[in-house]
Design an enzyme around this catalytic site. Structure first.
Site, PDB file in Angstrom:
ATOM      1  N   SER A   1      48.598  41.005  39.093  1.00 56.63           N
ATOM      2  CA  SER A   1      47.180  41.253  38.821  1.00 56.63           C
ATOM      3  C   SER A   1      47.081  42.339  37.767  1.00 56.63           C
ATOM      4  O   SER A   1      48.045  43.070  37.525  1.00 56.63           O
ATOM      5  CB  SER A   1      46.511  41.725  40.116  1.00 56.63           C
ATOM      6  OG  SER A   1      45.311  42.432  39.862  1.00 56.63           O
TER       7      SER A   1
ATOM      8  N   TYR B   1      44.878  46.029  47.856  1.00 55.61           N
ATOM      9  CA  TYR B   1      45.187  44.960  46.893  1.00 55.61           C
ATOM     10  C   TYR B   1      45.976  45.538  45.729  1.00 55.61           C
ATOM     11  O   TYR B   1      47.015  45.002  45.314  1.00 55.61           O
ATOM     12  CB  TYR B   1      43.879  44.347  46.407  1.00 55.61           C
ATOM     13  CG  TYR B   1      44.006  43.137  45.518  1.00 55.61           C
ATOM     14  CD1 TYR B   1      44.204  43.271  44.140  1.00 55.61           C
ATOM     15  CD2 TYR B   1      43.874  41.851  46.034  1.00 55.61           C
ATOM     16  CE1 TYR B   1      44.288  42.154  43.316  1.00 55.61           C
ATOM     17  CE2 TYR B   1      43.954  40.727  45.210  1.00 55.61           C
ATOM     18  CZ  TYR B   1      44.155  40.900  43.862  1.00 55.61           C
ATOM     19  OH  TYR B   1      44.240  39.790  43.033  1.00 55.61           O
TER      20      TYR B   1
HETATM   21  C1  GCO Z   1      38.496  42.938  41.947  1.00 58.95           C
HETATM   22  C2  GCO Z   1      39.061  41.587  41.598  1.00 58.95           C
HETATM   23  C3  GCO Z   1      40.407  41.752  40.892  1.00 58.95           C
HETATM   24  C4  GCO Z   1      40.792  40.437  40.251  1.00 58.95           C
HETATM   25  C5  GCO Z   1      42.183  40.397  39.683  1.00 58.95           C
HETATM   26  C6  GCO Z   1      42.283  41.204  38.429  1.00 58.95           C
HETATM   27  O1  GCO Z   1      37.890  43.076  43.034  1.00 58.95           O
HETATM   28  O2  GCO Z   1      38.658  43.851  41.103  1.00 58.95           O
HETATM   29  O3  GCO Z   1      39.199  40.773  42.743  1.00 58.95           O
HETATM   30  O4  GCO Z   1      41.338  42.188  41.842  1.00 58.95           O
HETATM   31  O5  GCO Z   1      40.733  39.416  41.197  1.00 58.95           O
HETATM   32  O6  GCO Z   1      43.136  40.828  40.607  1.00 58.95           O
HETATM   33  O7  GCO Z   1      43.591  41.041  37.906  1.00 58.95           O
END
Ligand code: GCO
Length: 256
Positions: free
Chosen positions: A147, A160
């Site tokens: 990501s 995440y």
């Molecule tokens: C967020 C998004 C990001 C994108 C992606 C960017 O909440 O900022 O979900 O996480 O999905 O990962 O690369």
């Protein structure tokens, strides 16, 4: 006529979390390059519908419904593939969830669920796939989905971000141990893509404006725009590439 280096005919690709979203788009791209697919998801009905949609387009598709965070389920799934004579040549560790909440408000359970789904699963599924690739002695390809948050943090997506940062370094760890077996481990870092997971962001006018302003391409990415990079990393064209992460982000990470 595609260049023979990018031909995936005769290869089998397992894509985790491929019932929908980026995983489904990547799987379809690999199938278009000739790969046989093993689709994965936790919901058998949704998985069956997705598999049928790809079969209707003429692609060879098997289904493997299992929870990528459950070690026993992962091992059992690979045992079923072994019994069916299905050898995974290409693994795409795509399964992931998002949880948008400030760190100070997160429970340990919420943190763990994201880490387990977005990072630990790549280890569990990667380990089972690599054990078999090494035993077969014919090499293989592992593609982990990172990501933008593999490089830069955004407030309220802490677990995440930690998981995706881990994906970058797990990819390098896999490269360190598996390259000598002819297995290349690399990653793809999608930018802000128009997916179900991001609907809430796309529907937020200020966030939508931020993405379009912050991205040199001035738009959200389409899931199918990951297919080319996935085919490259799944093919002989990348046989001397390992431990890398390729960002498909409209230029976002390249600019201030
Ligand atoms: C967020 C998004 C990001 C994108 C992606 C960017 O909440 O900022 O979900 O996480 O999905 O990962 O690369």
């Amino acid at each position: 006529m595609s260049h023979p280096l990018f031909n995936l005919a005769g290869k089998t690709a397992l894509v985790t979390g491929s019932s929908r979203g980026l995983g489904h788009a990547i799987a379809e791209g690999l199938a278009q390059a000739g790969a046989r697919l093993v689709l994965n998801g936790v919901d058998p009905e949704r998985l069956a519908r997705s598999a049928e949609a790809l079969r209707a387009k003429g692609h060879a598709v098997d289904e493997a419904a299992f929870d990528v965070t459950d070690e026993a389920a992962v091992c059992a799934a690979f045992a079923r593939l072994d019994a069916a004579g299905v050898a995974v040549d290409i693994l795409v560790n795509n399964a992931g969830i998002q949880l948008r909440k400030p760190l100070v408000d997160l429970s340990a359970a919420e943190w763990g669920r994201v880490i387990d789904t977005n990072l630990t699963s790549a280890f569990l599924v990667g380990r089972e796939a690599a054990r078999r690739m090494i035993a077969r002695g014919q090499g293989g390809k592992v593609i982990n989905i990172g990501s933008l948050t593999s490089e830069a943090a955004r407030a309220t997506v802490g677990p995440y971000t930690a998981a995706k940062g881990g994906i970058k370094m797990l990819t390098r760890a896999m490269a360190a141990e598996w390259a000598e077996h002819g297995i290349q481990a690399n990653a793809i870092g999608p930018g802000y893509m128009a997916t179900e997971m991001n609907t809430a962001l796309m529907d937020n006018p200020s966030f939508d404006a931020w993405v379009k302003g912050r991205t040199p391409a001035r738009r959200w990415g389409r899931p199918d725009e990951l297919a080319g990079t996935a085919i490259y990393l799944a093919s002989a064209a990348s046989d001397y590439v390992s431990g890398q992460i390729i960002y498909v982000d409209g230029g976002m990470l390249a600019v201030l």
